[in-house]
Write a protein that holds these residues in place. Structure first.
Motif, PDB file in Angstrom:
ATOM      1  N   LEU A 130       0.860  -1.182   0.000  1.00  0.00           N
ATOM      2  CA  LEU A 130       0.000   0.000   0.000  1.00  0.00           C
ATOM      3  C   LEU A 130       0.897   1.234   0.000  1.00  0.00           C
ATOM      4  O   LEU A 130       1.731   1.393   0.890  1.00  0.00           O
ATOM      5  N   VAL A 131       0.758   2.091  -1.001  1.00  0.00           N
ATOM      6  CA  VAL A 131       1.584   3.293  -1.118  1.00  0.00           C
ATOM      7  C   VAL A 131       0.814   4.472  -0.531  1.00  0.00           C
ATOM      8  O   VAL A 131      -0.308   4.771  -0.949  1.00  0.00           O
ATOM      9  N   ILE A 132       1.442   5.121   0.459  1.00  0.00           N
ATOM     10  CA  ILE A 132       0.824   6.243   1.161  1.00  0.00           C
ATOM     11  C   ILE A 132       1.663   7.493   0.942  1.00  0.00           C
ATOM     12  O   ILE A 132       2.873   7.467   1.159  1.00  0.00           O
ATOM     13  N   GLY A 133       1.016   8.558   0.508  1.00  0.00           N
ATOM     14  CA  GLY A 133       1.674   9.853   0.366  1.00  0.00           C
ATOM     15  C   GLY A 133       1.188  10.794   1.459  1.00  0.00           C
ATOM     16  O   GLY A 133       0.028  10.758   1.852  1.00  0.00           O
ATOM     17  N   PHE A 134       2.094  11.620   1.956  1.00  0.00           N
ATOM     18  CA  PHE A 134       1.754  12.573   3.019  1.00  0.00           C
ATOM     19  C   PHE A 134       1.680  13.977   2.436  1.00  0.00           C
ATOM     20  O   PHE A 134       2.578  14.397   1.714  1.00  0.00           O
ATOM     21  N   TYR A 135       0.605  14.699   2.763  1.00  0.00           N
ATOM     22  CA  TYR A 135       0.344  16.012   2.182  1.00  0.00           C
ATOM     23  C   TYR A 135       0.054  17.038   3.267  1.00  0.00           C
ATOM     24  O   TYR A 135      -0.404  16.701   4.363  1.00  0.00           O
TER      25      TYR A 135
ATOM     26  N   LEU B 227       3.132  17.940  -1.303  1.00  0.00           N
ATOM     27  CA  LEU B 227       3.642  16.832  -0.498  1.00  0.00           C
ATOM     28  C   LEU B 227       4.373  17.400   0.711  1.00  0.00           C
ATOM     29  O   LEU B 227       5.052  18.417   0.610  1.00  0.00           O
ATOM     30  N   LYS B 228       4.235  16.734   1.848  1.00  0.00           N
ATOM     31  CA  LYS B 228       4.845  17.220   3.084  1.00  0.00           C
ATOM     32  C   LYS B 228       5.617  16.077   3.735  1.00  0.00           C
ATOM     33  O   LYS B 228       5.105  14.957   3.844  1.00  0.00           O
ATOM     34  N   ASN B 229       6.836  16.351   4.171  1.00  0.00           N
ATOM     35  CA  ASN B 229       7.651  15.337   4.825  1.00  0.00           C
ATOM     36  C   ASN B 229       7.178  15.096   6.252  1.00  0.00           C
ATOM     37  O   ASN B 229       6.873  16.037   6.972  1.00  0.00           O
ATOM     38  N   VAL B 230       7.135  13.827   6.631  1.00  0.00           N
ATOM     39  CA  VAL B 230       6.900  13.471   8.026  1.00  0.00           C
ATOM     40  C   VAL B 230       8.269  13.348   8.680  1.00  0.00           C
ATOM     41  O   VAL B 230       9.263  13.056   8.014  1.00  0.00           O
ATOM     42  N   SER B 231       8.345  13.579   9.978  1.00  0.00           N
ATOM     43  CA  SER B 231       9.635  13.468  10.650  1.00  0.00           C
ATOM     44  C   SER B 231       9.607  12.315  11.647  1.00  0.00           C
ATOM     45  O   SER B 231       8.702  12.219  12.469  1.00  0.00           O
TER      46      SER B 231
ATOM     47  N   ASN C 189       8.094  11.798   2.330  1.00  0.00           N
ATOM     48  CA  ASN C 189       6.711  12.129   2.021  1.00  0.00           C
ATOM     49  C   ASN C 189       5.918  10.961   1.435  1.00  0.00           C
ATOM     50  O   ASN C 189       4.756  11.109   1.130  1.00  0.00           O
ATOM     51  N   THR C 190       6.557   9.803   1.294  1.00  0.00           N
ATOM     52  CA  THR C 190       5.875   8.627   0.766  1.00  0.00           C
ATOM     53  C   THR C 190       6.415   7.378   1.447  1.00  0.00           C
ATOM     54  O   THR C 190       7.621   7.265   1.653  1.00  0.00           O
TER      55      THR C 190
ATOM     56  N   ASN D 169      -8.115  -0.010  -5.845  1.00  0.00           N
ATOM     57  CA  ASN D 169      -7.521  -1.253  -6.336  1.00  0.00           C
ATOM     58  C   ASN D 169      -6.009  -1.172  -6.193  1.00  0.00           C
ATOM     59  O   ASN D 169      -5.373  -0.332  -6.832  1.00  0.00           O
ATOM     60  N   ILE D 170      -5.451  -2.052  -5.380  1.00  0.00           N
ATOM     61  CA  ILE D 170      -4.012  -2.056  -5.132  1.00  0.00           C
ATOM     62  C   ILE D 170      -3.422  -3.213  -5.929  1.00  0.00           C
ATOM     63  O   ILE D 170      -3.407  -4.362  -5.480  1.00  0.00           O
ATOM     64  N   GLU D 171      -2.974  -2.892  -7.143  1.00  0.00           N
ATOM     65  CA  GLU D 171      -2.450  -3.898  -8.055  1.00  0.00           C
ATOM     66  C   GLU D 171      -0.961  -3.730  -8.312  1.00  0.00           C
ATOM     67  O   GLU D 171      -0.307  -4.653  -8.794  1.00  0.00           O
ATOM     68  N   ASN D 172      -0.415  -2.531  -8.044  1.00  0.00           N
ATOM     69  CA  ASN D 172       1.019  -2.281  -8.235  1.00  0.00           C
ATOM     70  C   ASN D 172       1.456  -1.169  -7.295  1.00  0.00           C
ATOM     71  O   ASN D 172       0.637  -0.588  -6.594  1.00  0.00           O
ATOM     72  N   GLU D 173       2.739  -0.894  -7.299  1.00  0.00           N
ATOM     73  CA  GLU D 173       3.303   0.132  -6.419  1.00  0.00           C
ATOM     74  C   GLU D 173       3.727   1.376  -7.192  1.00  0.00           C
ATOM     75  O   GLU D 173       4.519   2.170  -6.706  1.00  0.00           O
ATOM     76  N   ASN D 174       3.179   1.572  -8.384  1.00  0.00           N
ATOM     77  CA  ASN D 174       3.565   2.692  -9.242  1.00  0.00           C
ATOM     78  C   ASN D 174       2.735   3.949  -8.998  1.00  0.00           C
ATOM     79  O   ASN D 174       2.951   4.951  -9.663  1.00  0.00           O
ATOM     80  N   GLU D 175       1.788   3.887  -8.095  1.00  0.00           N
ATOM     81  CA  GLU D 175       0.905   5.022  -7.866  1.00  0.00           C
ATOM     82  C   GLU D 175       0.565   5.119  -6.384  1.00  0.00           C
ATOM     83  O   GLU D 175       0.677   4.150  -5.638  1.00  0.00           O
ATOM     84  N   THR D 176       0.139   6.294  -5.961  1.00  0.00           N
ATOM     85  CA  THR D 176      -0.262   6.511  -4.571  1.00  0.00           C
ATOM     86  C   THR D 176      -1.680   6.011  -4.389  1.00  0.00           C
ATOM     87  O   THR D 176      -2.591   6.387  -5.134  1.00  0.00           O
ATOM     88  N   HIS D 177      -1.890   5.141  -3.392  1.00  0.00           N
ATOM     89  CA  HIS D 177      -3.206   4.602  -3.117  1.00  0.00           C
ATOM     90  C   HIS D 177      -3.957   5.419  -2.073  1.00  0.00           C
ATOM     91  O   HIS D 177      -5.171   5.584  -2.169  1.00  0.00           O
ATOM     92  N   ILE D 178      -3.221   5.899  -1.075  1.00  0.00           N
ATOM     93  CA  ILE D 178      -3.810   6.659   0.041  1.00  0.00           C
ATOM     94  C   ILE D 178      -3.055   7.963   0.201  1.00  0.00           C
ATOM     95  O   ILE D 178      -1.829   7.992   0.131  1.00  0.00           O
ATOM     96  N   LYS D 179      -3.791   9.048   0.439  1.00  0.00           N
ATOM     97  CA  LYS D 179      -3.173  10.327   0.792  1.00  0.00           C
ATOM     98  C   LYS D 179      -3.541  10.643   2.237  1.00  0.00           C
ATOM     99  O   LYS D 179      -4.721  10.558   2.604  1.00  0.00           O
ATOM    100  N   ILE D 180      -2.519  10.971   3.021  1.00  0.00           N
ATOM    101  CA  ILE D 180      -2.733  11.370   4.415  1.00  0.00           C
ATOM    102  C   ILE D 180      -2.376  12.844   4.529  1.00  0.00           C
ATOM    103  O   ILE D 180      -1.288  13.259   4.150  1.00  0.00           O
ATOM    104  N   PHE D 181      -3.319  13.619   5.052  1.00  0.00           N
ATOM    105  CA  PHE D 181      -3.119  15.066   5.227  1.00  0.00           C
ATOM    106  C   PHE D 181      -2.891  15.348   6.702  1.00  0.00           C
ATOM    107  O   PHE D 181      -3.646  14.891   7.558  1.00  0.00           O
ATOM    108  N   PHE D 182      -1.839  16.115   6.995  1.00  0.00           N
ATOM    109  CA  PHE D 182      -1.561  16.486   8.391  1.00  0.00           C
ATOM    110  C   PHE D 182      -1.000  17.881   8.469  1.00  0.00           C
ATOM    111  O   PHE D 182      -0.635  18.479   7.493  1.00  0.00           O
TER     112      PHE D 182
END
Length: 173
Positions: free
Chosen positions: A34-39, A47-51, A75-76, A160-173
């Motif tokens: 599961l690919v998660i991006g942080f925003y 995109l925002k870096n988590v620490s 950030n991912t 649909n999580i079929e590959n790791e080439n795209e962001t599946h979930i975006k987390i905003f913080f």
């Protein structure tokens, strides 16, 4: 002459038992994570870096390793889902290891999904693909009642999580 024919025959028999090596190529797609991006919550397109993020699966003591470390600053991230069952729960700890406990914040996210196994090849076996539950893809809670959730909003980009080439979930913080 008989010895030569016997030797050739024995040699031919020894090669007849050989079969092709079945080695799974490293480039063959396997079960995706599961690919998660942080925003940034205030600027959702950035995109925002988590620490010092530590991600630990339910029932586990150690966190997921990110480049050899249990914490990551980026950030991912990509995390595995259980192939047996229909849900996976993770705790996401922001500022893990910080000497100031007031800056450490933990949220818990449970992902609900269905799995489907696909045959890849004899050498590679099967891989699982996942489909997030369309009515309730996740449950988000705070680990402690004293802290406010550090994760403000979660968006499902690809169910649909079929590959790791795209962001599946975006987390905003």
């Amino acid at each position: 002459m008989k010895k030569i024919i016997l030797l050739v025959f024995a040699l031919a028999l020894s090669f007849s038992g050989c079969e092709k090596d079945d080695i799974c190529d490293a480039n063959t797609p396997t079960t995706p994570r599961l690919v998660i991006g942080f925003y940034d919550f205030l600027n959702p397109s950035v995109l925002k870096n988590v620490s010092n993020l530590k991600v630990v699966g339910e029932g586990m003591i150690d966190g997921i390793l990110f480049n050899g470390s249990q914490t990551t600053s980026g950030n991912t991230i990509s995390i595995p889902l259980k192939t047996v069952g229909t849900s996976t729960t993770y705790s996401f700890t922001l500022n893990s290891g910080n000497p100031n406990p007031a800056l450490i914040d933990e949220d818990i996210i449970k992902f609900d999904y269905t799995t489907q196994e696909l045959f890849v090849s004899r050498a590679c076996g099967y891989k699982s693909i996942f489909t997030l539950d369309p009515t309730n893809p996740y449950t988000h809670t705070d680990a402690t009642t004293a802290n406010q959730k550090w994760i403000k909003f979660i968006s499902v980009e690809k169910s649909n999580i079929e590959n790791e080439n795209e962001t599946h979930i975006k987390i905003f913080f």
